[in-house]
Design an enzyme around this catalytic site. Structure first.
Site, PDB file in Angstrom:
ATOM      1  N   THR A  12       0.844  -1.199   0.000  1.00 30.99           N
ATOM      2  CA  THR A  12       0.000   0.000   0.000  1.00 30.99           C
ATOM      3  C   THR A  12       0.877   1.245   0.000  1.00 30.99           C
ATOM      4  OG1 THR A  12      -1.782   1.192   1.160  1.00 30.99           O
ATOM      5  CG2 THR A  12      -0.174   0.069   2.541  1.00 30.99           C
ATOM      6  N   ASN A  14      -0.690   3.947   1.330  1.00 35.89           N
ATOM      7  CA  ASN A  14      -1.466   4.719   2.308  1.00 35.89           C
ATOM      8  C   ASN A  14      -0.991   4.414   3.729  1.00 35.89           C
ATOM      9  OD1 ASN A  14      -3.465   5.566   4.119  1.00 35.89           O
ATOM     10  ND2 ASN A  14      -5.094   5.327   2.604  1.00 35.89           N
ATOM     11  N   LYS A  17      -3.722   3.714   6.473  1.00 36.81           N
ATOM     12  CA  LYS A  17      -4.221   2.341   6.347  1.00 36.81           C
ATOM     13  C   LYS A  17      -3.236   1.359   6.973  1.00 36.81           C
ATOM     14  CE  LYS A  17      -6.600   1.235   2.104  1.00 36.81           C
ATOM     15  NZ  LYS A  17      -6.586   0.544   0.835  1.00 36.81           N
ATOM     16  N   GLU A  41      -3.390  -2.356 -10.098  1.00 37.66           N
ATOM     17  CA  GLU A  41      -4.764  -2.679  -9.725  1.00 37.66           C
ATOM     18  C   GLU A  41      -5.628  -2.849 -10.968  1.00 37.66           C
ATOM     19  OE1 GLU A  41      -6.380   0.126  -6.920  1.00 37.66           O
ATOM     20  OE2 GLU A  41      -5.534  -0.965  -5.237  1.00 37.66           O
ATOM     21  N   ASP A  70      -8.311  -3.797  -0.683  1.00 39.05           N
ATOM     22  CA  ASP A  70      -9.129  -2.845  -1.412  1.00 39.05           C
ATOM     23  C   ASP A  70     -10.364  -2.575  -0.570  1.00 39.05           C
ATOM     24  OD1 ASP A  70      -9.106  -1.232  -3.788  1.00 39.05           O
ATOM     25  OD2 ASP A  70     -10.967  -2.237  -4.318  1.00 39.05           O
ATOM     26  N   PHE A 146      -8.327   9.219   7.489  1.00 35.80           N
ATOM     27  CA  PHE A 146      -8.147   9.601   6.088  1.00 35.80           C
ATOM     28  C   PHE A 146      -9.463   9.412   5.328  1.00 35.80           C
ATOM     29  CE2 PHE A 146      -8.175   5.436   3.985  1.00 35.80           C
ATOM     30  CZ  PHE A 146      -8.057   4.593   5.080  1.00 35.80           C
ATOM     31  N   LYS A 170     -11.114   3.393  16.297  1.00 33.02           N
ATOM     32  CA  LYS A 170     -11.598   3.064  14.950  1.00 33.02           C
ATOM     33  C   LYS A 170     -11.448   1.556  14.702  1.00 33.02           C
ATOM     34  CE  LYS A 170     -10.923   3.880   9.996  1.00 33.02           C
ATOM     35  NZ  LYS A 170     -10.179   4.538   8.917  1.00 33.02           N
TER      36      LYS A 170
HETATM   37  P1  IMP Z   1      -8.551   1.917  -1.493  1.00 31.95           P
HETATM   38  O1  IMP Z   1      -8.727   1.783  -2.966  1.00 31.95           O
HETATM   39  O2  IMP Z   1      -8.630   0.624  -0.765  1.00 31.95           O
HETATM   40  O3  IMP Z   1      -7.333   2.705  -1.124  1.00 31.95           O
HETATM   41  O4  IMP Z   1      -9.765   2.747  -0.907  1.00 31.95           O
HETATM   42  C1  IMP Z   1     -10.574   3.523  -1.718  1.00 31.95           C
HETATM   43  C2  IMP Z   1     -10.989   4.792  -1.038  1.00 31.95           C
HETATM   44  O5  IMP Z   1     -11.993   4.492  -0.087  1.00 31.95           O
HETATM   45  C3  IMP Z   1      -9.895   5.520  -0.291  1.00 31.95           C
HETATM   46  O6  IMP Z   1      -9.213   6.403  -1.128  1.00 31.95           O
HETATM   47  C4  IMP Z   1     -10.682   6.269   0.756  1.00 31.95           C
HETATM   48  O7  IMP Z   1     -11.128   7.476   0.243  1.00 31.95           O
HETATM   49  C5  IMP Z   1     -11.860   5.344   1.005  1.00 31.95           C
HETATM   50  N1  IMP Z   1     -11.622   4.536   2.209  1.00 31.95           N
HETATM   51  C6  IMP Z   1     -11.263   3.236   2.282  1.00 31.95           C
HETATM   52  N2  IMP Z   1     -11.126   2.849   3.564  1.00 31.95           N
HETATM   53  C7  IMP Z   1     -11.411   3.941   4.297  1.00 31.95           C
HETATM   54  C8  IMP Z   1     -11.424   4.180   5.686  1.00 31.95           C
HETATM   55  O8  IMP Z   1     -11.125   3.330   6.534  1.00 31.95           O
HETATM   56  N3  IMP Z   1     -11.764   5.422   6.046  1.00 31.95           N
HETATM   57  C9  IMP Z   1     -12.090   6.404   5.162  1.00 31.95           C
HETATM   58  N4  IMP Z   1     -12.077   6.240   3.867  1.00 31.95           N
HETATM   59  C10 IMP Z   1     -11.736   5.009   3.423  1.00 31.95           C
END
Ligand code: IMP
Length: 192
Positions: A12, A14, A17, A41, A70, A146, A170
């Site tokens: 990741t 992030n 995360k 991805e 994801d 986030f 959380k």
């Molecule tokens: P990703 O593709 O798994 O990174 O997640 C997609 C999007 O969903 C992220 O860019 C966040 O905007 C949102 N997201 C996913 N998990 C969370 C969370 O735990 N809190 C807030 N937003 C989240």
């Protein structure tokens, strides 16, 4: 099966995360390492498929055991939008855009879903999914976390947004913590 159980790379970029997941993995004696990049991805409306393919890509490229995740926010009155497109929608519309789309809507039910895929270079990936049920607030609140954290209130708490919680709090309710716990339990059961 994680042979090198104590050390797994999280593919990741992030860091928030990663920190959430790292603290859950500690409960299972697993040392999660921040990879700072993720495997290519695929485009799909299935979170599990996206996570699995991403875990395969990074594990094959680097010949290490990796986890990919994801996640997405599925909003009932928007028929599940943004769901698998959450990342793009966060970047383009943000929390305020979602609040605008929901203006005047009494039904604000939503859920976060997380799919956590584990893969090592010798095996097919295995995936664990989990959900956090909740609703979208009427404004943004809080500064932690986030993404959509400032607008999502988990049902089990019912008051605070994720962004008003510490990461420990959380992790009590979140989709991600729950999916990582499923993975942690599996890794203990399948210990060689
Ligand atoms: P990703 O593709 O798994 O990174 O997640 C997609 C999007 O969903 C992220 O860019 C966040 O905007 C949102 N997201 C996913 N998990 C969370 C969370 O735990 N809190 C807030 N937003 C989240």
């Amino acid at each position: 099966m994680p042979k090198d159980k104590l050390k797994i790379h999280f593919a990741t970029t992030n860091r928030s995360k990663f920190l959430e997941a790292q603290s859950v993995m500690k409960e299972y004696g697993i040392r999660l390492i921040f990879l700072g990049k993720k495997g290519l991805e695929i485009q799909s409306d299935n979170l599990e498929e996206i996570a699995k393919q991403s875990a395969i890509a990074s594990s094959t490229d680097m010949r290490i055991s990796t986890i990919a995740e994801d996640a997405g926010l599925f909003i009932d009155p928007l028929r599940g939008f943004p769901g698998p497109y959450s990342s793009f929608v966060f970047r383009t519309l943000g929390c305020d855009g979602i609040l605008k789309l929901l203006k005047g809507s009494h039904n604000r039910k939503a859920r976060f879903v997380s799919a956590v895929a584990y893969c090592d270079p010798l095996h097919l990936p295995i995936c664990f999914s989990a959900v956090s049920e909740g609703f979208v607030g009427t404004g943004t609140r809080g500064t932690s976390g986030f993404g959509f954290d400032p607008i999502f209130i988990p049902l089990e708490n019912g008051k605070k947004t994720f962004a008003e919680m510490s990461s420990i709090e959380k992790n009590r309710y979140s989709h991600r913590a729950r999916a990582f716990r499923k993975f942690g339990k599996w890794s203990i059961r399948s210990k060689p």
